[in-house]
Enzyme design. Structure first.
Site, PDB file in Angstrom:
ATOM      1  N   ALA A 132       0.987  -1.231   0.294  1.00 48.22           N
ATOM      2  CA  ALA A 132      -0.071   0.089  -0.199  1.00 48.22           C
ATOM      3  C   ALA A 132       0.924   1.155  -0.020  1.00 48.22           C
ATOM      4  O   ALA A 132       0.560   2.336  -0.822  1.00 48.22           O
ATOM      5  CB  ALA A 132      -0.972   0.066   1.251  1.00 48.22           C
ATOM      6  N   ASP A 133       1.971   1.228   0.987  1.00 51.60           N
ATOM      7  CA  ASP A 133       2.930   2.333   0.849  1.00 51.60           C
ATOM      8  C   ASP A 133       3.526   2.619  -0.726  1.00 51.60           C
ATOM      9  O   ASP A 133       3.706   3.741  -0.918  1.00 51.60           O
ATOM     10  CB  ASP A 133       3.897   2.115   1.728  1.00 51.60           C
TER      11      ASP A 133
END
Length: 406
Positions: free
Chosen positions: A179-180
């Site tokens: 996600a990052d």
């Protein structure tokens, strides 16, 4: 300077991974990226160890290997944002920059006079990119966001891992903070697009990137599979929800991934394996193979047990059928293709000496990238940047240091 973004200056106020990943992409592309860090502490991820970067004598330094993964190509400047003098330094640097990248919680930088509306008055051409867990709007905008929780909340863990009831079954996060990373990638694209728009209009803008939005977008066909059926897809381990066979199989001595992405490749596999009939009506089309996945997987599992991994790889390569081993990371860097592409590089680090890194995967024929700067040690470039961009002399810099503003 080399790279398509040569001449662009980025003020990177972000920490940990999503923002720094975007900043590193911009640095790889040739931008001058100035990383603003807290004095004495720096980016939180400097402490995300072990493992630690080793110095030239093999001793642990204060910087984690994690930090080095997302901060190549940047110059580190320490600034204390809690001090008015520190806030003024950032305002002056923003006035000299093309892009500001930040991942503070919603509204935090406005308290320091460093929000978009405030800096826009100083620099109307500034592209101000905010990276947060949930964005600048909506009921969750003030919540903190972390990769693990976003993978769960954004649906990633519902489609990753073995099914409930199977050995090792249950929700599973990806092996890297996806996600990052994907938010950092979307931020990089958005910044480049905003720079292109500014070249036409002369105007900057505020970019609003959220981990949750990006994680949901990354689900790709899993989203549209849900829209088409009304049923949320579940976890199916290493299987593919829409393509069969597209999975690993156990050979005599290891695993081989078979990737028959279309009917023609499946026919080639059948001809090479000499154990399957491509015209079998149960498996003649991808749709039928998806419908009869369980039986086909059973039959192929028996067939793969008859040869070694090496034999299967050679056979499938000769037949033009996509396949590959499951490598650990040491095996990745031993692959002849990886070595031929120059994926592993070394940069001269201020403390560690030669520091192994992974090169940017972006390759340009006309504006080739040059990796010159290793991840910086904390505050390595403070004096240099203040002299170069703000015209400060040694006495002025010493006074800021005495006031604990830098």
């Amino acid at each position: 300077m080399a790279g398509p973004l040569a001449g662009i200056r980025v003020l990177d106020l972000s920490r940990v991974l999503a923002g720094p990943w975007a900043g590193q992409n911009l640095a790889d592309l040739g931008a001058d990226v100035i990383k603003i860090e807290r004095p004495n502490v720096g980016d939180d991820s400097r402490a995300f160890g072990p493992p630690w970067v080793k110095d030239a004598q093999g001793r642990d330094t204060k910087d984690s290997a994690y930090f080095t993964s997302a901060n190549r190509g940047k110059r580190s400047v320490t600034v204390n944002l809690s001090k008015p003098q520190g806030q003024e330094l950032v305002r002056r640097l923003a006035a000299e920059s093309d892009v500001l990248l930040e991942n503070y919680k919603f509204g935090d930088l406005e308290r320091y006079g460093l929000g978009y509306a405030q800096l826009k008055e100083l620099n109307p051409r500034l592209i101000y990119c905010s990276v947060t867990g949930f964005g600048q709007t909506g009921p969750y905008r003030e919540r903190p966001g972390y990769d693990f929780m976003i993978q769960g909340m954004g649906g990633m863990m519902s489609v990753t891992g073995e099914p409930d009831g199977a050995p090792g079954g249950g929700p599973q996060r990806a092996g890297v903070p996806i996600a990052d990373i994907i938010t950092g990638m979307y931020a990089s694209i958005a910044i480049c697009a905003a720079l292109a728009h500014r070249a036409q209009s002369g105007k900057g803008q505020h970019l609003d990137l959220a981990l949750l939005d990006s994680q949901i977008a990354l689900l790709a066909y899993q989203n549209t599979n849900y829209f088409a059926t009304g049923k949320p897809p579940g976890r199916i381990g290493n299987l593919h929800p829409n393509i069969v066979p597209y999975q690993p199989f156990h050979a005599k001595d290891g695993d081989v991934i078979l990737a028959c992405g279309n009917d023609n490749l499946y026919r080639k596999f059948c001809e090479a394996a000499s154990s399957m009939q491509p015209a079998d009506p149960r498996f003649a089309s991808n749709g039928k193979r998806v419908e009869n996945r369980k039986e086909l997987t059973r039959l192929l599992g028996e067939i793969f047990q008859k040869r070694t991994k090496k034999e299967w790889v050679e056979l499938l390569e000769a037949a033009g059928v996509p396949n590959g081993p499951i490598n650990d990371i040491a095996q990745v860097f031993a692959e002849p293709q990886v070595q031929a592409r120059g994926v592993k590089i070394e940069l001269e680090h201020a403390v560690a000496g030669k520091l192994p890194m992974v090169a940017s995967p972006m390759r340009f024929s006309g504006t080739p990238l040059e990796h010159k700067l290793a991840p910086p040690v904390l505050g390595q470039h403070t004096d240099e940047v203040l002299r170069e961009l703000l015209g400060m002399n040694a006495a002025q810099i010493a006074a800021l240091r005495a006031e604990e503003a830098i």
